[in-house]
Design a protein around this motif. Structure first.
Motif, PDB file in Angstrom:
ATOM      1  N   HIS A  76      12.212 -70.969 -14.100  1.00  0.00           N
ATOM      2  CA  HIS A  76      11.550 -71.586 -15.301  1.00  0.00           C
ATOM      3  C   HIS A  76      10.176 -70.977 -15.169  1.00  0.00           C
ATOM      4  O   HIS A  76       9.539 -71.619 -14.152  1.00  0.00           O
ATOM      5  N   ASP A  77       9.556 -70.643 -16.272  1.00  0.00           N
ATOM      6  CA  ASP A  77       8.000 -70.205 -16.188  1.00  0.00           C
ATOM      7  C   ASP A  77       7.302 -71.241 -16.424  1.00  0.00           C
ATOM      8  O   ASP A  77       5.996 -71.396 -16.048  1.00  0.00           O
ATOM      9  N   LEU A 137       6.022 -71.259  -6.376  1.00  0.00           N
ATOM     10  CA  LEU A 137       6.626 -70.955  -7.478  1.00  0.00           C
ATOM     11  C   LEU A 137       5.769 -70.109  -8.513  1.00  0.00           C
ATOM     12  O   LEU A 137       6.048 -69.120  -8.996  1.00  0.00           O
ATOM     13  N   GLN A 138       4.562 -70.565  -8.742  1.00  0.00           N
ATOM     14  CA  GLN A 138       3.730 -70.012  -9.869  1.00  0.00           C
ATOM     15  C   GLN A 138       2.424 -69.203  -9.450  1.00  0.00           C
ATOM     16  O   GLN A 138       2.182 -68.502 -10.149  1.00  0.00           O
ATOM     17  N   ALA A 139       1.910 -69.809  -8.282  1.00  0.00           N
ATOM     18  CA  ALA A 139       0.952 -68.737  -7.863  1.00  0.00           C
ATOM     19  C   ALA A 139       1.163 -67.995  -6.790  1.00  0.00           C
ATOM     20  O   ALA A 139       0.251 -66.966  -6.387  1.00  0.00           O
ATOM     21  N   GLY A 140       1.822 -68.153  -5.921  1.00  0.00           N
ATOM     22  CA  GLY A 140       2.625 -67.208  -4.792  1.00  0.00           C
ATOM     23  C   GLY A 140       1.689 -67.447  -3.423  1.00  0.00           C
ATOM     24  O   GLY A 140       1.198 -68.757  -3.177  1.00  0.00           O
ATOM     25  N   ALA A 141       2.194 -66.559  -2.553  1.00  0.00           N
ATOM     26  CA  ALA A 141       2.164 -67.014  -1.118  1.00  0.00           C
ATOM     27  C   ALA A 141       0.611 -67.128  -0.603  1.00  0.00           C
ATOM     28  O   ALA A 141       0.201 -67.919   0.023  1.00  0.00           O
TER      29      ALA A 141
END
Length: 278
Positions: A76-77, A137-141
């Motif tokens: 989900h975005d 999930l939204q911004a990354g590693a």
């Protein structure tokens, strides 16, 4: 002991590094779910030692709840985060106001049972898990790692700075090994890290600077560094109350999972509120 400590740390960091490098979000989310479930079990063992069923049940319940939440969020975005926001605000208020007062009073009476701290555990741990999962999930590693490094830097520099230059006890009734000099080293390290990475795209420091400017970045960095210390002291307080050395013996050379994430659970909910757009 040192060899065990190093080997355990290397294994945990390797697992985290592998999970962060994968495109599939589930390995890291599952790792977080297990970690938060075990931490809940260890926390409740400290605050409700006469009720082991509560510790086991709380750990399992939180693991399942976070796994279900992960399933609802993945793909989900714009995931629903209303509950996370409410819990983060409540938890942050406790860390910023209630817990510092409790630590200042430092009433160590070796009576571990605490309904309040037992109720606080699932709210705090769910909020921490939710923020870490959402950042992943939204911004990354890199975004997630740049925040976690704030906590690790504070811990490592406080330890070595305290060993080399420590003269004045920070909280002798709670954790006699911690010093004011070590705390200052940890805060300096956090500030240097945040100021340096503020120029790096998609870092947590860059997001904090964008939200609050350079002055806010400095104050926010110091606040997160102080919270890392507070989280460490709070777990030491609970262990003193329960009259135990470690939260468990699960991690050789380190104690329990809670012993390793005591600063994380204090920093992460507040870090979320500093960069979220209300």
């Amino acid at each position: 002991m040192l060899v065990k400590r190093v080997v355990t740390a290397v294994v945990l960091l390797a697992i985290l590094a592998i999970d962060l490098s994968l495109d599939n979000p589930w390995p890291l989310l599952a790792f977080f779910c297990v970690a938060v479930g075990v931490t809940a079990y260890e926390w409740l063992r400290l605050t409700a030692p006469m009720r082991p069923a509560l510790a086991y049940g709380g750990g399992v319940l939180l693991l399942v709840a976070t796994a279900v939440q992960a399933w609802l969020w993945v793909g989900h975005d714009s995931p629903e985060t209303s509950l996370l926001l409410v819990l983060a605000v409540v938890v942050a208020a406790v860390w910023l106001v209630v817990i510092p007062v409790r630590l200042y009073r430092a009433q160590i009476d070796h009576r571990a049972a605490s309904v309040g701290w037992s109720l606080f555990a699932p709210a705090c741990l769910y909020a921490t898990w939710g923020v870490l999962a959402l950042f992943w999930l939204q911004a990354g590693a890199w975004y997630l790692l740049s925040l976690l490094l704030v906590i690790w830097i504070a811990d490592i520099l406080a330890y070595f700075g305290g060993r080399r230059f420590g003269r004045h006890k920070l909280a002798p009734n709670i954790s006699p090994g911690k010093t004011r000099e070590g705390a200052l080293f940890g805060l300096a390290g956090v500030l240097i890290w945040m100021m340096s990475t503020a120029f790096v795209e998609n870092s947590y420091a860059a997001a904090l600077r964008q939200s609050w400017g350079w002055g806010g970045l400095v104050l926010g960095s110091l606040l997160l560094g102080i919270l890392a210390i507070v989280g460490d002291l709070f777990e030491s307080y609970l262990k003193r109350q329960a009259d135990v050395k470690d939260s468990s013996a699960l991690l050789p050379g380190h104690g329990g999972v809670y012993d390793r994430v005591d600063a994380v659970v204090a920093v992460v909910p507040v870090a979320y509120l500093l960069v979220i757009e209300f």
